[in-house]
Design a protein around this motif. Structure first.
Motif, PDB file in Angstrom:
ATOM      1  N   UNK A  59       0.826  -1.206   0.000  1.00 38.05           N
ATOM      2  CA  UNK A  59       0.000   0.000   0.000  1.00 38.05           C
ATOM      3  C   UNK A  59       0.863   1.259   0.000  1.00 38.05           C
ATOM      4  N   UNK A  60       1.954   1.253   0.762  1.00 36.46           N
ATOM      5  CA  UNK A  60       2.836   2.415   0.810  1.00 36.46           C
ATOM      6  C   UNK A  60       3.577   2.623  -0.513  1.00 36.46           C
ATOM      7  N   UNK A  61       3.884   1.525  -1.196  1.00 43.19           N
ATOM      8  CA  UNK A  61       4.613   1.632  -2.470  1.00 43.19           C
ATOM      9  C   UNK A  61       3.682   1.928  -3.646  1.00 43.19           C
ATOM     10  N   UNK A  62       2.380   1.699  -3.484  1.00 43.07           N
ATOM     11  CA  UNK A  62       1.451   1.809  -4.597  1.00 43.07           C
ATOM     12  C   UNK A  62       1.482   3.151  -5.319  1.00 43.07           C
ATOM     13  N   UNK A  63       1.469   4.315  -4.611  1.00 43.83           N
ATOM     14  CA  UNK A  63       1.481   5.588  -5.350  1.00 43.83           C
ATOM     15  C   UNK A  63       2.672   5.734  -6.280  1.00 43.83           C
TER      16      UNK A  63
ATOM     17  N   UNK B 254       2.542   6.058 -10.237  1.00 47.15           N
ATOM     18  CA  UNK B 254       3.146   7.227 -10.885  1.00 47.15           C
ATOM     19  C   UNK B 254       4.074   6.815 -12.020  1.00 47.15           C
ATOM     20  N   UNK B 255       4.742   5.671 -11.858  1.00 49.67           N
ATOM     21  CA  UNK B 255       5.686   5.215 -12.876  1.00 49.67           C
ATOM     22  C   UNK B 255       5.017   4.417 -13.986  1.00 49.67           C
ATOM     23  N   UNK B 256       3.890   3.749 -13.658  1.00 47.28           N
ATOM     24  CA  UNK B 256       3.325   2.810 -14.614  1.00 47.28           C
ATOM     25  C   UNK B 256       2.012   3.181 -15.268  1.00 47.28           C
ATOM     26  N   UNK B 257       1.236   4.083 -14.674  1.00 45.99           N
ATOM     27  CA  UNK B 257      -0.064   4.428 -15.267  1.00 45.99           C
ATOM     28  C   UNK B 257       0.129   5.244 -16.539  1.00 45.99           C
ATOM     29  N   UNK B 258      -0.574   4.886 -17.614  1.00 42.52           N
ATOM     30  CA  UNK B 258      -0.488   5.698 -18.834  1.00 42.52           C
ATOM     31  C   UNK B 258      -1.236   7.021 -18.674  1.00 42.52           C
ATOM     32  N   UNK B 259      -1.229   7.822 -19.727  1.00 44.30           N
ATOM     33  CA  UNK B 259      -1.874   9.136 -19.682  1.00 44.30           C
ATOM     34  C   UNK B 259      -3.390   9.003 -19.589  1.00 44.30           C
ATOM     35  N   UNK B 260      -4.057  10.114 -19.257  1.00 44.11           N
ATOM     36  CA  UNK B 260      -5.509  10.113 -19.142  1.00 44.11           C
ATOM     37  C   UNK B 260      -6.195   9.733 -20.445  1.00 44.11           C
TER      38      UNK B 260
ATOM     39  N   UNK C  90      -4.010  13.267 -10.140  1.00 43.75           N
ATOM     40  CA  UNK C  90      -3.495  13.732  -8.844  1.00 43.75           C
ATOM     41  C   UNK C  90      -1.990  13.506  -8.758  1.00 43.75           C
ATOM     42  N   UNK C  91      -1.529  12.370  -9.229  1.00 43.90           N
ATOM     43  CA  UNK C  91      -0.089  12.092  -9.201  1.00 43.90           C
ATOM     44  C   UNK C  91       0.681  13.053 -10.100  1.00 43.90           C
ATOM     45  N   UNK C  92       0.118  13.392 -11.268  1.00 46.29           N
ATOM     46  CA  UNK C  92       0.765  14.384 -12.142  1.00 46.29           C
ATOM     47  C   UNK C  92       0.844  15.740 -11.447  1.00 46.29           C
ATOM     48  N   UNK C  93      -0.234  16.109 -10.748  1.00 42.67           N
ATOM     49  CA  UNK C  93      -0.239  17.389 -10.033  1.00 42.67           C
ATOM     50  C   UNK C  93       0.804  17.391  -8.928  1.00 42.67           C
ATOM     51  N   UNK C  94       0.971  16.244  -8.258  1.00 45.57           N
ATOM     52  CA  UNK C  94       2.007  16.153  -7.213  1.00 45.57           C
ATOM     53  C   UNK C  94       3.402  16.282  -7.812  1.00 45.57           C
ATOM     54  N   UNK C  95       3.652  15.579  -8.915  1.00 49.10           N
ATOM     55  CA  UNK C  95       4.974  15.609  -9.541  1.00 49.10           C
ATOM     56  C   UNK C  95       5.326  16.994 -10.072  1.00 49.10           C
TER      57      UNK C  95
ATOM     58  N   UNK D   8      -6.357   6.712  -0.343  1.00 48.59           N
ATOM     59  CA  UNK D   8      -5.831   7.452   0.806  1.00 48.59           C
ATOM     60  C   UNK D   8      -4.333   7.707   0.681  1.00 48.59           C
ATOM     61  N   UNK D   9      -3.581   6.719   0.169  1.00 47.30           N
ATOM     62  CA  UNK D   9      -2.132   6.892   0.051  1.00 47.30           C
ATOM     63  C   UNK D   9      -1.787   8.018  -0.925  1.00 47.30           C
ATOM     64  N   UNK D  10      -2.467   8.065  -2.068  1.00 41.55           N
ATOM     65  CA  UNK D  10      -2.212   9.127  -3.046  1.00 41.55           C
ATOM     66  C   UNK D  10      -2.627  10.478  -2.472  1.00 41.55           C
TER      67      UNK D  10
END
Length: 244
Positions: free
Chosen positions: A148-152, A156-162, A185-190, A231-233
């Motif tokens: 769960x902690x590693x999931x975000x 972030x590394x593996x999900x393709x674009x929207x 959300x991950x793109x906004x964080x990065x 929740x983790x993201x």
């Protein structure tokens, strides 16, 4: 203001349950078991009465939204079920443990949230494994926490674009929508403050900032809903690597 007042009620059961963290022995167990039983009972009562209890609490919303909120509340309560059942079982209170299982089963069947059924079965499996093989159960829990902690970071590394996600075939649109929310959300964080995040509850602002898109089948959805459904993201985006 009504929303903030309703949010404030969330802290009441936490305040009542918190002393259990600092107590030992029978009193600590009673505080924890009583809190879990009260939570499941209240949510079950709301579900079987057509969300009559939720309708008394602001803000006003549709019954469909009330049903969804109660279902999600029961999902959180199911997370505590294995611990409550094991505590009762370990202290020779098998009748109480069976009572928790029966109450949770009725609650899971009383809402349309399908996840609650899966959570109930997972909780029963966790109880059985941990009761029979405590060390194995502990290893499984630690492995799931690590995942769960590693999931975000994996997402972030593996999900393709929207745009790619929007055209994925064979998946329910609700699941595709969640993948798009996570990617956004991950793109906004990065692109923001990676170390310290955007601030507590800042994900609520993304709903209006990010806009909308059309999925396959012409379903028009927001890129980010009121919260990321993860929740983790959410913690990573709001508090950054330091807070995470």
């Amino acid at each position: 203001p009504a929303r903030r007042a309703a949010d404030g009620l969330i802290y009441l059961p936490i305040a009542l349950a918190a002393p259990g963290l600092f107590l030992h022995g029978t009193l600590s167990r009673l505080v924890f078991l009583g809190s879990v039983a009260a939570a499941i009972t209240l949510l079950l009562a709301d579900a079987v009465t057509g969300n009559a209890l939720r309708q008394l609490i602001p803000p006003d919303q549709t019954q469909l939204d009330d049903m969804g909120d109660t279902g999600r509340g029961l999902t959180l309560a199911m997370v505590l079920l294995p611990a409550a059942g094991l505590i009762a079982y370990r202290h020779a209170a098998w009748r109480i443990a069976r009572g928790f299982i029966l109450l949770a089963g009725i609650a899971a069947a009383s809402t349309p949230t399908q996840l609650n059924g899966a959570m109930l079965l997972g909780g029963l499996a966790a109880m059985a494994i941990t009761a029979a093989m405590p060390k194995v159960g502990l290893r499984i829990v630690l492995g799931l926490v690590g995942f769960a902690l590693a999931m975000p970071f994996m997402l972030a590394a593996g999900l393709p674009s929207q745009d790619v996600l929007a055209d994925l075939p064979g998946l329910p649109l609700s699941f595709v929508h969640r993948l798009i929310i996570w990617r956004t959300v991950l793109d906004s964080w990065l692109m923001g403050d990676v170390l310290f995040g955007a601030g507590v509850r800042s994900t609520e602002l993304l709903m209006s900032d990010e806009g909308r898109m059309v999925l396959r089948g012409s379903a028009d959805v927001v890129l980010v809903s009121y919260h990321p459904h993860n929740a983790a993201i959410e913690i990573l985006y709001e508090t950054g690597l330091v807070g995470y």
